[in-house]
Design an enzyme around this catalytic site. Structure first.
Site, PDB file in Angstrom:
ATOM      1  N   ARG A 183       0.829  -1.216   0.000  1.00 35.69           N
ATOM      2  CA  ARG A 183       0.000   0.000   0.000  1.00 35.69           C
ATOM      3  C   ARG A 183       0.860   1.261   0.000  1.00 35.69           C
ATOM      4  O   ARG A 183       0.463   2.274  -0.583  1.00 35.69           O
ATOM      5  CB  ARG A 183      -0.953  -0.020   1.194  1.00 35.69           C
ATOM      6  CG  ARG A 183      -2.127  -0.947   0.957  1.00 35.69           C
ATOM      7  CD  ARG A 183      -3.122  -0.917   2.085  1.00 35.69           C
ATOM      8  NE  ARG A 183      -4.260  -1.773   1.771  1.00 35.69           N
ATOM      9  CZ  ARG A 183      -5.206  -2.092   2.632  1.00 35.69           C
ATOM     10  NH1 ARG A 183      -5.160  -1.634   3.881  1.00 35.69           N
ATOM     11  NH2 ARG A 183      -6.207  -2.870   2.263  1.00 35.69           N
ATOM     12  N   LYS A 226     -17.146 -19.548   3.367  1.00 37.03           N
ATOM     13  CA  LYS A 226     -18.580 -19.556   3.625  1.00 37.03           C
ATOM     14  C   LYS A 226     -19.414 -18.936   2.520  1.00 37.03           C
ATOM     15  O   LYS A 226     -19.135 -17.841   2.076  1.00 37.03           O
ATOM     16  CB  LYS A 226     -18.854 -18.752   4.895  1.00 37.03           C
ATOM     17  CG  LYS A 226     -18.372 -19.411   6.153  1.00 37.03           C
ATOM     18  CD  LYS A 226     -18.807 -18.568   7.322  1.00 37.03           C
ATOM     19  CE  LYS A 226     -18.554 -19.268   8.635  1.00 37.03           C
ATOM     20  NZ  LYS A 226     -18.871 -18.381   9.747  1.00 37.03           N
ATOM     21  N   GLY A 231      -8.116  -9.847   0.623  1.00 37.54           N
ATOM     22  CA  GLY A 231      -6.925 -10.200   1.401  1.00 37.54           C
ATOM     23  C   GLY A 231      -6.323 -11.565   1.102  1.00 37.54           C
ATOM     24  O   GLY A 231      -5.168 -11.666   0.661  1.00 37.54           O
ATOM     25  N   GLY A 291     -11.700  -5.469   1.945  1.00 34.12           N
ATOM     26  CA  GLY A 291     -13.145  -5.285   2.099  1.00 34.12           C
ATOM     27  C   GLY A 291     -13.767  -4.438   0.997  1.00 34.12           C
ATOM     28  O   GLY A 291     -14.868  -4.733   0.527  1.00 34.12           O
TER      29      GLY A 291
HETATM   30  C1  3PG Z   1      -8.529  -2.323   5.043  1.00 34.76           C
HETATM   31  O1  3PG Z   1      -7.417  -2.678   5.431  1.00 34.76           O
HETATM   32  O2  3PG Z   1      -9.380  -3.117   4.615  1.00 34.76           O
HETATM   33  C2  3PG Z   1      -8.834  -0.857   5.034  1.00 34.76           C
HETATM   34  O3  3PG Z   1      -7.719  -0.119   5.404  1.00 34.76           O
HETATM   35  C3  3PG Z   1     -10.016  -0.552   5.922  1.00 34.76           C
HETATM   36  O4  3PG Z   1      -9.749  -0.906   7.233  1.00 34.76           O
HETATM   37  P1  3PG Z   1     -10.946  -1.262   8.223  1.00 34.76           P
HETATM   38  O5  3PG Z   1     -11.442  -2.615   7.782  1.00 34.76           O
HETATM   39  O6  3PG Z   1     -10.362  -1.256   9.600  1.00 34.76           O
HETATM   40  O7  3PG Z   1     -11.994  -0.214   8.043  1.00 34.76           O
HETATM   41 MG    MG Z   2     -10.666  -4.463   6.608  1.00 35.03          MG
END
Ligand code: 3PG
Ligand code: MG
Length: 407
Positions: A39, A200, A357, A380
């Protein structure tokens, strides 16, 4: 949402201007060491371009989840140092993100300087999208640039609120992410397929529902495939599956048929009685999974089937590993398919877009990271985008654009 509906840095006359840059410096850290600087690296083009144009670059970001109060271990200080190292130039760190300290630091900046402000989540107003906090951010700058696609699913003061108060622009990483997503699902070269893996169905229902509308082929792997198989009457032994999701799985299959979306499920399985490294395994057709065993990866027949299917596609979106790839030998199918995706991508036959991820770690584990057309920096946010949701951070950029258009 097309990336073209946003203002980019091309139209930002940044010379001598104070630019509030929302970055995502939420990098993984273990024992005080950054374990993956992706990042940070992907942010550099935006910072370099702004600095080169003579802007005063004020970087804001969250880090981890301090829940609205200062947590010293969650300071952005060490990350700011790492950013300075990556940029190859000094970066000033300020241990507050609003108020007199931040204002004084900004007032002392020269054109082309870069400062990093403290973790925005040290204030409760960040996650509450408090207009007062958004105002305090806006008071620091002339312009707002959002380069934090991976935080765009959060409607927070520094991702959403502030974009309504300053002329706002998408940074280069944001622009690249939006372009890639556009190529993946909005305007893909067809046929387009998706690999969806992971544990899931229940967490990926929205995602599958949206994908059915958009893709020509859905390849299902991971423990999720067990639920689909079980829903069709296959005995999956002790495999992880969601018994209460069988109806849902059947509905998805019917809907896919109606939409002309082909669903590809595993035909054979690598099974074991324990989920441990290098346990004895048995590879069997899915119709012959032993009652005391678990399916931990898809088998060689399935690898062949998936690779044949992928060869018919022009675009592939990948989210979720095919097996329990963290433990050998259950990484075999994910590795083999990843290598085929890489080969087709290198040959120019396939556009491959991956995110989320686990997916990125799985592709890195397979050693193909550099041979995928695009890997999203988001977890996310990538999932929510695949679910067809509107991301508030992006909406806010768009609405500024609309307001700025001549009537
Ligand atoms: C992530 O790593 O998915 C983003 O930086 C958002 O972080 P968060 O899920 O803590 O909002
Ligand atoms: Mg996150």
């Amino acid at each position: 949402m097309a990336a073209t509906s946003f203002k980019t840095l091309d139209s930002l006359d940044a010379a001598g201007k104070k630019v509030l840059l929302r970055a995502d410096l939420n990098v993984p850290v273990r024992n005080r060491q950054i374990t993956d600087a992706t990042r940070i690296m992907r942010l550099l083009p935006t910072i370099q371009e702004l600095a080169q144009k003579g802007a005063k670059v004020i970087v804001v970001s969250h880090f981890d989840r301090p829940k609205g109060r200062p947590v010293p271990e969650m300071s952005l200080g060490p990350i700011a140092d790492a950013l300075g190292d990556a940029l190859g130039r000094p970066v000033t760190f300020v241990d507050d993100c609003i108020g007199p300290k931040a204002q004084q630091a900004v007032a002392a900046m020269q054109d082309g300087d870069v400062v990093v402000l403290e973790n925005t989540r040290f204030y409760p107003g960040e996650e509450q999208n408090d207009p007062e906090l958004a105002k305090a951010f806006a008071a620091l700058a002339d312009y707002y640039v959002n380069d934090a696609f991976s935080a765009a699913h959060r409607a927070h003061a520094s991702t959403e609120g502030v974009a309504r108060l300053l002329p706002s622009f998408a940074g280069r990483l944001m622009e690249t992410e939006l372009n890639a997503l556009n190529i993946a699902l909005e305007n893909p070269a067809r046929p387009v397929g998706a690999i969806v893996g992971g544990a899931k169905i229940s967490t990926k229902l929205d995602l599958i529902g949206n994908l059915l509308e958009k893709v020509d082929m859905l390849i299902i792997g991971g423990a999720m495939a067990n639920t689909f198989l079980a829903a069709q009457g296959v005995n999956v032994g002790r495999s992880l599956q969601e018994a209460d999701m069988h109806d849902t799985a059947r509905t998805i299959m019917t809907k896919a048929k109606d939409k002309g979306c082909e669903i590809v499920l595993p035909v054979d399985a690598v099974t074991a009685t324990d989920f441990q490294a290098n346990v004895p395994t048995r590879t069997v057709p899915v119709s012959a999974i032993p009652a005391d065993a678990m399916m931990l990866d898809v088998g060689p027949e399935t690898i062949m089937l998936i690779n044949q299917k992928i060869a018919t596609l022009k675009t592939l979106v990948w989210n979720g590993p095919l097996g329990a790839f963290e433990i050998t030998p259950f990484d075999a199918a994910t590795n083999a398919v990843a290598q085929e995706v890489a080969r087709l991508t290198d040959a120019g036959a396939l556009k491959s877009i991956a995110g989320g991820g686990d997916t990125v770690s799985a592709l890195r584990h397979a050693g193909v990271e550099k041979h995928i057309s695009y890997i999203s920096s988001a977890g996310g946010a990538f999932l929510e985008w695949m679910e067809g949701k509107t991301l508030p951070g992006i909406m806010a950029l768009e609405s500024i654009f609309e307001r700025a258009m001549p009537i």
